[in-house]
Design a protein around this motif. Sequence first.
Motif, PDB file in Angstrom:
ATOM      1  N   UNK A  61      15.771   9.926 -39.779  1.00 23.05           N
ATOM      2  CA  UNK A  61      15.319   9.696 -38.400  1.00 23.05           C
ATOM      3  C   UNK A  61      14.051   9.699 -38.286  1.00 23.05           C
ATOM      4  N   UNK A  62      13.346  10.632 -38.942  1.00 23.98           N
ATOM      5  CA  UNK A  62      11.760  10.696 -38.707  1.00 23.98           C
ATOM      6  C   UNK A  62      11.000   9.456 -39.459  1.00 23.98           C
ATOM      7  N   UNK A  63      11.582   9.029 -40.392  1.00 27.42           N
ATOM      8  CA  UNK A  63      10.940   7.706 -41.010  1.00 27.42           C
ATOM      9  C   UNK A  63      11.371   6.579 -40.457  1.00 27.42           C
ATOM     10  N   UNK A  64      12.467   6.380 -40.350  1.00 23.70           N
ATOM     11  CA  UNK A  64      13.116   5.043 -39.846  1.00 23.70           C
ATOM     12  C   UNK A  64      13.199   4.673 -38.536  1.00 23.70           C
ATOM     13  N   UNK A  65      13.009   5.725 -37.613  1.00 19.49           N
ATOM     14  CA  UNK A  65      13.479   5.402 -36.303  1.00 19.49           C
ATOM     15  C   UNK A  65      12.215   5.686 -35.309  1.00 19.49           C
TER      16      UNK A  65
END
Length: 109
Positions: A61-65
Amino acid sequence: MELLAHCEDGELDLSDAISRIETITTDPHLTREILDTAEMRGVIERDGGLVRPTNGVHVRFQRDVVSRDGEFTCQRCGADISTGYFVQFDAGEHGPFGSSCIRKVLGRA
């Protein structure tokens, strides 16, 4: 196919996999083609009513969204939203989704 390949669950019911594909298309023929192609390319394995991603890599979530403020329509439920969440894949961006739908699409709800 990337949405299936990056699924956080070790396995999905076929209906859950189809629900995720329907965020891209509601054409049943294209949905079937996506599932068949994903299986043929080794992205997923199918066993009866189950779909299993083969790569074990999931969306972080933190990296890809990414989130953006604006006027959007959720691609999953059709609701008007003021913050859109977009999943970043190698093939491109997928979204927007609302805060609860992004979790469902990624298998976190």
